[in-house]
Design an enzyme around this catalytic site. Structure first.
Site, PDB file in Angstrom:
ATOM      1  N   SER A  44      46.635  46.872  39.830  1.00 55.12           N
ATOM      2  CA  SER A  44      46.363  45.825  38.838  1.00 55.12           C
ATOM      3  C   SER A  44      47.643  45.086  38.486  1.00 55.12           C
ATOM      4  CB  SER A  44      45.807  46.501  37.580  1.00 55.12           C
ATOM      5  OG  SER A  44      45.823  45.612  36.489  1.00 55.12           O
ATOM      6  N   LYS A  97      38.736  51.862  33.316  1.00 53.79           N
ATOM      7  CA  LYS A  97      39.555  50.633  33.326  1.00 53.79           C
ATOM      8  C   LYS A  97      39.709  49.918  31.982  1.00 53.79           C
ATOM      9  CE  LYS A  97      35.776  47.457  34.164  1.00 53.79           C
ATOM     10  NZ  LYS A  97      35.306  46.222  34.749  1.00 53.79           N
ATOM     11  N   LEU A 134      37.446  38.090  28.610  1.00 50.86           N
ATOM     12  CA  LEU A 134      37.091  36.728  28.205  1.00 50.86           C
ATOM     13  C   LEU A 134      35.775  36.223  28.805  1.00 50.86           C
ATOM     14  CD1 LEU A 134      37.895  34.121  26.740  1.00 50.86           C
ATOM     15  CD2 LEU A 134      39.143  33.447  28.810  1.00 50.86           C
ATOM     16  N   TYR A 180      46.167  53.281  30.647  1.00 57.17           N
ATOM     17  CA  TYR A 180      45.482  52.759  31.841  1.00 57.17           C
ATOM     18  C   TYR A 180      46.507  52.189  32.831  1.00 57.17           C
ATOM     19  CZ  TYR A 180      43.220  49.299  34.815  1.00 57.17           C
ATOM     20  OH  TYR A 180      42.837  48.544  35.900  1.00 57.17           O
ATOM     21  N   ASN A 207      29.992  58.041  40.563  1.00 53.77           N
ATOM     22  CA  ASN A 207      29.293  58.928  39.620  1.00 53.77           C
ATOM     23  C   ASN A 207      28.526  58.143  38.560  1.00 53.77           C
ATOM     24  OD1 ASN A 207      31.274  57.998  37.939  1.00 53.77           O
ATOM     25  ND2 ASN A 207      32.002  60.009  37.265  1.00 53.77           N
ATOM     26  N   LEU A 208      28.473  56.824  38.714  1.00 56.54           N
ATOM     27  CA  LEU A 208      27.687  55.935  37.842  1.00 56.54           C
ATOM     28  C   LEU A 208      28.119  56.009  36.376  1.00 56.54           C
ATOM     29  CD1 LEU A 208      24.102  56.471  39.398  1.00 56.54           C
ATOM     30  CD2 LEU A 208      25.758  54.679  39.933  1.00 56.54           C
ATOM     31  N   LYS A 268      48.027  53.441  36.780  1.00 56.14           N
ATOM     32  CA  LYS A 268      48.169  52.656  38.034  1.00 56.14           C
ATOM     33  C   LYS A 268      49.604  52.742  38.552  1.00 56.14           C
ATOM     34  CE  LYS A 268      43.920  51.010  38.185  1.00 56.14           C
ATOM     35  NZ  LYS A 268      42.968  51.482  39.181  1.00 56.14           N
TER      36      LYS A 268
HETATM   37  P1  NAD Z   1      33.956  49.239  37.256  1.00 61.41           P
HETATM   38  O1  NAD Z   1      34.046  50.130  36.079  1.00 61.41           O
HETATM   39  O2  NAD Z   1      32.906  48.176  37.279  1.00 61.41           O
HETATM   40  O3  NAD Z   1      33.803  50.110  38.596  1.00 61.41           O
HETATM   41  C1  NAD Z   1      34.393  51.368  38.745  1.00 61.41           C
HETATM   42  C2  NAD Z   1      33.353  52.297  39.365  1.00 61.41           C
HETATM   43  O4  NAD Z   1      33.957  53.586  39.551  1.00 61.41           O
HETATM   44  C3  NAD Z   1      32.122  52.504  38.483  1.00 61.41           C
HETATM   45  O5  NAD Z   1      30.964  52.292  39.243  1.00 61.41           O
HETATM   46  C4  NAD Z   1      32.250  53.956  38.004  1.00 61.41           C
HETATM   47  O6  NAD Z   1      30.977  54.535  37.812  1.00 61.41           O
HETATM   48  C5  NAD Z   1      33.039  54.594  39.140  1.00 61.41           C
HETATM   49  N1  NAD Z   1      33.820  55.780  38.760  1.00 61.41           N
HETATM   50  C6  NAD Z   1      34.743  55.884  37.768  1.00 61.41           C
HETATM   51  N2  NAD Z   1      35.252  57.131  37.740  1.00 61.41           N
HETATM   52  C7  NAD Z   1      34.657  57.834  38.748  1.00 61.41           C
HETATM   53  C8  NAD Z   1      34.771  59.148  39.236  1.00 61.41           C
HETATM   54  N3  NAD Z   1      35.562  60.049  38.640  1.00 61.41           N
HETATM   55  N4  NAD Z   1      34.027  59.520  40.288  1.00 61.41           N
HETATM   56  C9  NAD Z   1      33.202  58.638  40.900  1.00 61.41           C
HETATM   57  N5  NAD Z   1      33.038  57.367  40.473  1.00 61.41           N
HETATM   58  C10 NAD Z   1      33.763  56.967  39.410  1.00 61.41           C
HETATM   59  O7  NAD Z   1      35.403  48.589  37.450  1.00 61.41           O
HETATM   60  P2  NAD Z   1      35.844  47.341  38.340  1.00 61.41           P
HETATM   61  O8  NAD Z   1      36.086  46.196  37.431  1.00 61.41           O
HETATM   62  O9  NAD Z   1      34.926  47.168  39.484  1.00 61.41           O
HETATM   63  O10 NAD Z   1      37.270  47.863  38.809  1.00 61.41           O
HETATM   64  C11 NAD Z   1      37.431  48.521  40.050  1.00 61.41           C
HETATM   65  C12 NAD Z   1      38.879  48.943  40.195  1.00 61.41           C
HETATM   66  O11 NAD Z   1      39.719  47.807  40.082  1.00 61.41           O
HETATM   67  C13 NAD Z   1      39.377  49.936  39.150  1.00 61.41           C
HETATM   68  O12 NAD Z   1      40.258  50.833  39.777  1.00 61.41           O
HETATM   69  C14 NAD Z   1      40.128  49.065  38.162  1.00 61.41           C
HETATM   70  O13 NAD Z   1      41.125  49.775  37.493  1.00 61.41           O
HETATM   71  C15 NAD Z   1      40.714  48.018  39.089  1.00 61.41           C
HETATM   72  N6  NAD Z   1      41.010  46.747  38.427  1.00 61.41           N
HETATM   73  C16 NAD Z   1      40.010  46.078  37.784  1.00 61.41           C
HETATM   74  C17 NAD Z   1      40.271  44.862  37.149  1.00 61.41           C
HETATM   75  C18 NAD Z   1      39.202  44.104  36.407  1.00 61.41           C
HETATM   76  O14 NAD Z   1      39.536  43.208  35.660  1.00 61.41           O
HETATM   77  N7  NAD Z   1      37.930  44.379  36.599  1.00 61.41           N
HETATM   78  C19 NAD Z   1      41.581  44.340  37.179  1.00 61.41           C
HETATM   79  C20 NAD Z   1      42.571  45.046  37.849  1.00 61.41           C
HETATM   80  C21 NAD Z   1      42.275  46.255  38.489  1.00 61.41           C
HETATM   81  C1  UD1 Z   2      42.742  42.530  30.897  1.00 60.28           C
HETATM   82  C2  UD1 Z   2      43.368  43.894  30.771  1.00 60.28           C
HETATM   83  C3  UD1 Z   2      44.395  44.086  31.874  1.00 60.28           C
HETATM   84  C4  UD1 Z   2      43.777  43.830  33.250  1.00 60.28           C
HETATM   85  C5  UD1 Z   2      43.236  42.404  33.238  1.00 60.28           C
HETATM   86  C6  UD1 Z   2      42.616  42.063  34.580  1.00 60.28           C
HETATM   87  C7  UD1 Z   2      43.219  44.219  28.329  1.00 60.28           C
HETATM   88  C8  UD1 Z   2      43.995  44.311  27.053  1.00 60.28           C
HETATM   89  N1  UD1 Z   2      43.967  43.984  29.449  1.00 60.28           N
HETATM   90  O1  UD1 Z   2      43.763  41.638  30.574  1.00 60.28           O
HETATM   91  O2  UD1 Z   2      44.905  45.395  31.872  1.00 60.28           O
HETATM   92  O3  UD1 Z   2      44.770  43.940  34.258  1.00 60.28           O
HETATM   93  O4  UD1 Z   2      42.239  42.312  32.201  1.00 60.28           O
HETATM   94  O5  UD1 Z   2      41.272  41.915  34.518  1.00 60.28           O
HETATM   95  O6  UD1 Z   2      42.006  44.397  28.372  1.00 60.28           O
HETATM   96  N2  UD1 Z   2      40.589  36.548  25.117  1.00 60.28           N
HETATM   97  C9  UD1 Z   2      40.119  35.918  23.990  1.00 60.28           C
HETATM   98  N3  UD1 Z   2      38.956  36.372  23.449  1.00 60.28           N
HETATM   99  C10 UD1 Z   2      38.232  37.395  23.971  1.00 60.28           C
HETATM  100  C11 UD1 Z   2      38.726  38.040  25.135  1.00 60.28           C
HETATM  101  C12 UD1 Z   2      39.913  37.589  25.675  1.00 60.28           C
HETATM  102  O7  UD1 Z   2      40.748  34.975  23.485  1.00 60.28           O
HETATM  103  O8  UD1 Z   2      37.181  37.762  23.411  1.00 60.28           O
HETATM  104  C13 UD1 Z   2      41.828  36.041  25.734  1.00 60.28           C
HETATM  105  C14 UD1 Z   2      42.953  37.076  25.839  1.00 60.28           C
HETATM  106  O9  UD1 Z   2      43.739  37.081  24.678  1.00 60.28           O
HETATM  107  C15 UD1 Z   2      43.699  36.578  27.098  1.00 60.28           C
HETATM  108  C16 UD1 Z   2      42.591  35.956  27.950  1.00 60.28           C
HETATM  109  O10 UD1 Z   2      41.512  35.671  27.058  1.00 60.28           O
HETATM  110  O11 UD1 Z   2      44.598  35.566  26.743  1.00 60.28           O
HETATM  111  C17 UD1 Z   2      42.075  36.887  29.047  1.00 60.28           C
HETATM  112  O12 UD1 Z   2      41.728  38.129  28.449  1.00 60.28           O
HETATM  113  P1  UD1 Z   2      41.024  39.322  29.269  1.00 60.28           P
HETATM  114  O13 UD1 Z   2      39.861  38.781  30.009  1.00 60.28           O
HETATM  115  O14 UD1 Z   2      40.790  40.435  28.313  1.00 60.28           O
HETATM  116  O15 UD1 Z   2      42.117  39.719  30.364  1.00 60.28           O
HETATM  117  P2  UD1 Z   2      43.650  40.175  30.161  1.00 60.28           P
HETATM  118  O16 UD1 Z   2      44.053  40.100  28.760  1.00 60.28           O
HETATM  119  O17 UD1 Z   2      44.466  39.415  31.131  1.00 60.28           O
END
Ligand code: NAD
Ligand code: UD1
Length: 348
Positions: A125, A85, A200, A149, A33-34, A153
């Site tokens: 996650s 997320k 980060l 969040y 849904n973007l 999960k």
């Molecule tokens: P993202 O936000 O870049 O991608 C999610 C996509 O889902 C987006 O394009 C958004 O438009 C779409 N979306 C959300 N709700 C929707 C809905 N109701 N209907 C249709 N589309 C919808 O996120 P990402 O980083 O690519 O993460 C993908 C998945 O991985 C998520 O489930 C997230 O929780 C999980 N995850 C991400 C990370 C991370 O660090 N990026 C870490 C652990 C788990």
């Molecule tokens: C984040 C999410 C977590 C998810 C994970 C995977 C949060 C609070 N948690 O965690 O749910 O599963 O990503 O992608 O968002 N940091 C800095 N300065 C910054 C940003 C981050 O010092 O500006 C540090 C943080 O304290 C941490 C590390 O960098 O020690 C990584 O941070 P981040 O990229 O946000 O990931 P997570 O904290 O692991």
């Protein structure tokens, strides 16, 4: 399993996985849904893969829109990325997070069941390990969460376990991602967070282009070798490949099931590198990979952060036959190539 529906396929991890799927010969159908992505990603996918995937602009909140996709397409399996997320935002808006993530998954599973599609790869996650487990995290550890969040999960994982108990044809992989960073090596696809980045690597990349003055390091008094937080960073293309391996595993269980019942399952797999880097190590690696200096200042700890976590990856290595191939240097240089392209596009 040829035709794969990818919910959230326009997002960061979804779009990279779409590339990997197309390159492996799958027919990809994207539903998104973007709400956190851009339509232009379709063109980028085409430039990289030579293929313009089928796209449905649809919201998982509307069951009829999901049904419409299943009526028009013969779908064999689903990779379900679509979710909200942002951890901090989920604390402020718990109802939106529970609604989008839980109801979206419920609707999707109901439609899958209606159309006899039982192969599902779910984006979980590392956050499901909560803040009490010892490191490295193993798949059989107890689950908990420290944010709505994370709780969404944990709840979805439980719901999918219950679903498999009720109907053994369900065949489900729960992929627990650690910290995905990096971008496609072409520089055409990557992460583009809206507003100030929470994570980060996107923050470092914006400091490198001069969009932000300095990185704030959250805490330098953790019980780690240099006092900063340690995480398990994984290149997004290695993560994408993990999804291909999970699909292959589901397919092999389906064929085993034809002769020997009850081969299907719900299995969780950690997708991480299996070791961690500190914030200061990531900053150094970025500077070495790009030649760009990253100024930083030390700030107080961020609420909810823990000192260190990383994955035990033995199960994914063995059962899925999956390992990471890209190191921290490539994660940094690929991020930088993408960030430079983004800045060029913004300035043109
Ligand atoms: P993202 O936000 O870049 O991608 C999610 C996509 O889902 C987006 O394009 C958004 O438009 C779409 N979306 C959300 N709700 C929707 C809905 N109701 N209907 C249709 N589309 C919808 O996120 P990402 O980083 O690519 O993460 C993908 C998945 O991985 C998520 O489930 C997230 O929780 C999980 N995850 C991400 C990370 C991370 O660090 N990026 C870490 C652990 C788990
Ligand atoms: C984040 C999410 C977590 C998810 C994970 C995977 C949060 C609070 N948690 O965690 O749910 O599963 O990503 O992608 O968002 N940091 C800095 N300065 C910054 C940003 C981050 O010092 O500006 C540090 C943080 O304290 C941490 C590390 O960098 O020690 C990584 O941070 P981040 O990229 O946000 O990931 P997570 O904290 O692991």
């Amino acid at each position: 399993m040829k035709n794969i529906l990818v919910t959230g396929g326009m997002g960061f991890i979804g779009s990279h996985t779409v590339i990997a799927l197309i390159e492996a010969g799958f027919n990809v159908i994207i539903l998104d849904n973007l709400c956190n992505s851009e339509i232009t990603t379709l063109k980028q996918i085409e430039k990289i893969s030579g293929h313009y995937p089928e796209f449905y602009f649809a919201n998982l909140m509307h069951k009829a829109s999901i049904e419409a996709v299943f009526m028009q397409q013969e779908i064999h399996g689903v990779i379900h990325f679509a979710a909200l997320k942002a951890v901090g935002e989920s604390v402020d808006k718990p109802l939106s997070y529970y609604q989008n993530n839980l109801v979206g998954t419920l609707n999707l599973c109901q439609v899958m069941q209606e159309f006899n599609v039982f192969n599902l790869v779910f984006s979980s996650s590392a956050t499901v390990y909560g803040d009490k487990n010892p490191i490295p995290y193993k798949e059989d550890m107890p689950l908990s969460a420290t944010s709505p969040y994370g709780q969404s999960k944990v709840m979805i994982e439980q719901m999918l376990q219950d679903l498999h108990l009720s109907e053994p044809r369900w065949n489900i992989s729960l992929l627990r991602y650690f910290n995905p960073i990096g971008a496609h090596s072409s520089g055409l696809l990557g992460e583009n967070p809206k507003g100030i980045p929470n994570n980060l690597m996107p923050y470092i990349a914006q400091v490198a282009t001069g969009q932000r003055q300095a990185l704030g390091i959250f805490g330098n008094d953790y019980n780690t070798p240099d006092g900063t937080g340690i995480r398990d960073y994984i290149h997004v293309m290695d993560l994408a490949n993990g999804h291909l391996k999970a699909l292959a595993q589901l397919a092999s269980q389906n064929s085993a099931n034809q002769t020997n019942r009850n081969k299907t399952s719900v299995e969780a797999y950690n997708l991480g590198a299996g070791h961690g880097y500190s914030v200061l190590e990531v900053v150094k690696a970025f500077e070495n990979a790009t030649g760009v200096h990253i100024p930083f200042k030390k700030l107080a700890r961020r609420a909810g952060d823990i000192a260190a976590f990383y994955a035990d990856t033995h199960k994914a290595n063995k059962v899925l036959d999956w390992q990471v191939e890209r190191g921290l240097t490539q994660m940094c240089s690929d991020t930088w190539r993408w960030q430079l392209n983004l800045s060029k596009r913004a300035n043109s």
